[in-house]
Design a protein around this motif. Structure first.
Motif, PDB file in Angstrom:
ATOM      1  N   GLU A  23      -4.874 -66.369  26.795  1.00 28.70           N
ATOM      2  CA  GLU A  23      -3.515 -65.003  27.637  1.00 28.70           C
ATOM      3  C   GLU A  23      -2.817 -65.568  28.879  1.00 28.70           C
ATOM      4  OE1 GLU A  23      -5.767 -61.464  28.877  1.00 28.70           O
ATOM      5  OE2 GLU A  23      -6.486 -60.963  27.116  1.00 28.70           O
ATOM      6  N   VAL A  24      -1.587 -64.997  29.168  1.00 29.09           N
ATOM      7  CA  VAL A  24      -1.194 -65.823  29.929  1.00 29.09           C
ATOM      8  C   VAL A  24      -0.780 -65.295  31.344  1.00 29.09           C
ATOM      9  CG1 VAL A  24       1.777 -65.732  31.188  1.00 29.09           C
ATOM     10  CG2 VAL A  24       0.471 -66.306  28.153  1.00 29.09           C
ATOM     11  N   ASP A  25      -0.804 -65.446  31.880  1.00 28.85           N
ATOM     12  CA  ASP A  25      -1.132 -64.968  33.445  1.00 28.85           C
ATOM     13  C   ASP A  25       0.246 -64.877  34.829  1.00 28.85           C
ATOM     14  OD1 ASP A  25      -2.035 -64.220  36.040  1.00 28.85           O
ATOM     15  OD2 ASP A  25      -3.397 -65.372  37.105  1.00 28.85           O
ATOM     16  N   VAL A  26       0.800 -63.364  34.788  1.00 33.04           N
ATOM     17  CA  VAL A  26       1.766 -63.497  34.873  1.00 33.04           C
ATOM     18  C   VAL A  26       2.045 -63.894  36.554  1.00 33.04           C
ATOM     19  CG1 VAL A  26       2.071 -61.832  33.716  1.00 33.04           C
ATOM     20  CG2 VAL A  26       1.222 -60.528  35.031  1.00 33.04           C
ATOM     21  N   ARG A  27       0.664 -63.886  37.201  1.00 36.66           N
ATOM     22  CA  ARG A  27       0.739 -64.158  38.754  1.00 36.66           C
ATOM     23  C   ARG A  27       0.193 -65.340  39.155  1.00 36.66           C
ATOM     24  NH1 ARG A  27      -4.070 -61.002  40.342  1.00 36.66           N
ATOM     25  NH2 ARG A  27      -5.112 -61.984  38.902  1.00 36.66           N
ATOM     26  N   ASP A  28       0.959 -66.544  37.576  1.00 36.43           N
ATOM     27  CA  ASP A  28       1.083 -68.419  37.465  1.00 36.43           C
ATOM     28  C   ASP A  28       2.353 -68.518  38.291  1.00 36.43           C
ATOM     29  OD1 ASP A  28       0.540 -70.905  37.900  1.00 36.43           O
ATOM     30  OD2 ASP A  28      -0.001 -70.588  35.454  1.00 36.43           O
ATOM     31  N   ASP A  87       6.546 -68.786  33.057  1.00 37.82           N
ATOM     32  CA  ASP A  87       8.254 -68.074  32.768  1.00 37.82           C
ATOM     33  C   ASP A  87       8.531 -66.961  31.843  1.00 37.82           C
ATOM     34  OD1 ASP A  87      10.966 -68.660  32.154  1.00 37.82           O
ATOM     35  OD2 ASP A  87      10.718 -70.878  31.459  1.00 37.82           O
ATOM     36  N   GLU A  88       8.729 -66.083  32.180  1.00 34.32           N
ATOM     37  CA  GLU A  88       9.261 -64.701  31.250  1.00 34.32           C
ATOM     38  C   GLU A  88       9.788 -65.614  30.208  1.00 34.32           C
ATOM     39  OE1 GLU A  88      10.534 -60.321  31.285  1.00 34.32           O
ATOM     40  OE2 GLU A  88      11.438 -62.231  33.366  1.00 34.32           O
ATOM     41  N   ASP A  89      10.794 -66.288  29.734  1.00 36.87           N
ATOM     42  CA  ASP A  89      11.633 -66.306  28.738  1.00 36.87           C
ATOM     43  C   ASP A  89      10.977 -67.199  27.783  1.00 36.87           C
ATOM     44  OD1 ASP A  89      13.606 -65.672  30.011  1.00 36.87           O
ATOM     45  OD2 ASP A  89      14.134 -67.361  30.971  1.00 36.87           O
ATOM     46  N   GLN A  90       9.826 -67.747  28.142  1.00 31.79           N
ATOM     47  CA  GLN A  90       8.256 -68.527  27.331  1.00 31.79           C
ATOM     48  C   GLN A  90       8.368 -68.213  26.418  1.00 31.79           C
ATOM     49  OE1 GLN A  90       6.058 -71.673  29.963  1.00 31.79           O
ATOM     50  NE2 GLN A  90       7.426 -72.660  29.850  1.00 31.79           N
TER      51      GLN A  90
END
Length: 464
Positions: A129-134, A138-141
């Motif tokens: 899962e992508v960690d938004v706090r990383d 990058d939101e576009d990915q």
């Protein structure tokens, strides 16, 4: 004050290293440095401190083996066993084993550890899962779609890539494989060059390859190519006819046949030829279009089968059809006597593995004929084909051996077949068509013996 200095010296030197004179029992005072200050101390006191430090180092080396024994040093430097149990905090000070109380001697991480190992065999990892706090998030990915990009071919790369594909197709004849290979390429604006290249290669090949090319164009249309691509390809082909004629003098007639076949296969529109009326200046292009128009008119009025315009190449034809064409070839030769034309027609059949059938049918024609004319003509033809290596030694041998095997059945329809065959075989040997070994294999019909010859009234069976 002197007592304090001696205590400091003993504590500091307990962990110091040995010097070259630590074993020497030197007398007098020895200067030593403690806490940055040089002091003088009795030699006996320094020597005792060094012995204690040496004993501690020896004990520290064996701590892994004796970690649970609770060893300590006495005042004179000897190791003694303390009464403290190994589980007590004091006994575990020198224990080098893990203090977590875990471990049963099993492999680390269950065998999934080690350099270059990603986990245990057969382990399936869940999608990460992508960690938004990383910080590298990058939101576009999240909305990106990754695809394999195939670069478009230029003219040089197109020729080097597509030419081997077409040439291999002439060998195996699988149009579906060609369609799959072309589908993997990024042809872009060079789609119309595929039919152009295929027809150009077919012009320099034999009739069977031209038939395969017509089938390939019909198969690719609608799958890899469109009708407009086919039309553009023939338009370029008509413009390049002056150059093609230099290598293939019959190129205008052949291109006209390709156009007529394409119209019949419905990959070109019926009005394709009509669109060029009055707009063509090149005489070669006009000859090609006129040839196509004549063939299409003959197909409408006389029932000419343009779908079989090139014929079927070689082994792709059924055996019965090949036998009929061989018989027609022999009949035309007997009427005309032209060995050159007969040789050309036999080459165009493109069945070198089936030439034994030609030899067989020729000898059977001699056995069923009347008079010596047919025998001489067939013998002349076989001699010419054998000398030019059109018919090999093996094919010639197989043809004669097949006649030897079937002579019994042939003799039923032709009573004098044995005598004619013997005469023909002798002539063939004398002209050098066959060797002595093959001549000796020729069967002969034995003479019947009668009662007067003392055989007891019985007839001798026929010997072959």
């Amino acid at each position: 004050r002197d007592v304090k200095n001696s205590n400091f010296m003993s504590i500091d030197l307990s962990d110091s290293y040995q010097f070259g004179d630590e074993e020497n029992g030197l007398g007098g005072n020895i200067d030593d440095k403690i806490n940055g200050n040089w002091i003088s101390a009795p030699a006996g006191t320094v020597h005792e401190a060094r012995l204690k430090a040496k004993a501690k180092r020896r004990l520290r080396k064996n701590s892994s083996r004796d970690s649970g024994r609770g060893d300590s040093l006495s005042d004179n430097g000897d190791a003694v066993r303390s009464a403290a149990p190994p589980t007590s905090p004091k006994g575990r000070v020198l224990d080098r084993r893990s203090r977590l109380g875990k471990g049963r001697g099993l492999p680390k991480k269950g065998g999934a550890g080690g350099k270059g190992v990603w986990g245990t065999p057969g382990e399936v990892y869940d999608e990460e899962e992508v960690d938004v706090r990383d910080p590298n998030y990058d939101e576009d990915q999240e909305s990106c779609v990754y695809e394999t990009v195939v670069l478009p071919l230029d003219e040089e790369a197109f020729t080097k890539t597509v030419t081997p594909i077409v040439q291999e197709y002439f060998e195996h004849g699988d149009a579906n494989e060609v369609a799959e290979l072309l589908g993997e390429l990024n042809l872009s604006s060079m789609r119309s060059d595929v039919p152009l290249l295929a027809v150009s290669l077919a012009l320099e090949s034999k009739a069977s390859h031209r038939e395969l090319t017509s089938r390939l164009l019909s198969w690719l249309c609608g799958r890899v190519l469109t009708r407009s691509d086919i039309e553009n390809a023939f338009h370029k082909l008509l413009r390049e006819l002056p150059d093609l004629v230099l290598d293939t003098p019959t190129a205008p007639q052949l291109v006209g046949q390709f156009i007529a076949r394409a119209v019949t296969d419905q990959i070109l529109t019926k009005n394709y030829i009509e669109g060029y009326k009055g707009r063509v200046d090149c005489e070669h292009a006009r000859a090609a279009l006129d040839r196509a128009a004549v063939l299409l008119k003959m197909s409408r009025e006389a029932g000419l089968r343009i779908d079989n315009l090139w014929g079927s190449g070689g082994g792709q034809r059924p055996v019965n059809q090949l036998i009929k064409e061989v018989n027609l070839l022999l009949q035309e030769y007997v009427l005309s006597g032209d060995t050159v034309e007969a040789e050309r027609c036999l080459r165009e059949l493109e069945v070198p593995h089936f030439h034994h059938e030609f030899v067989y049918e020729a000898i059977v024609m001699v056995l069923e004929s009347k008079g010596d004319k047919t025998l001489q003509m067939i013998l002349k033809l076989l001699k010419s084909l054998f000398d030019s290596s059109v018919i090999t030694v093996d094919q010639m041998r197989r043809g004669y051996e097949r006649v030897y095997m079937d002579i019994v059945d042939i003799n039923i329809d032709v009573p004098c077949a044995y005598s004619i065959l013997e005469h023909f075989v002798d002539k063939s040997f004398s002209t050098g068509v066959i060797d002595a070994k093959l001549r000796d294999l020729c069967p002969c019909r034995g003479r019947k013996r009668f009662v007067s010859e003392g055989d007891g009234g019985r007839l001798k069976p026929e010997s072959y």
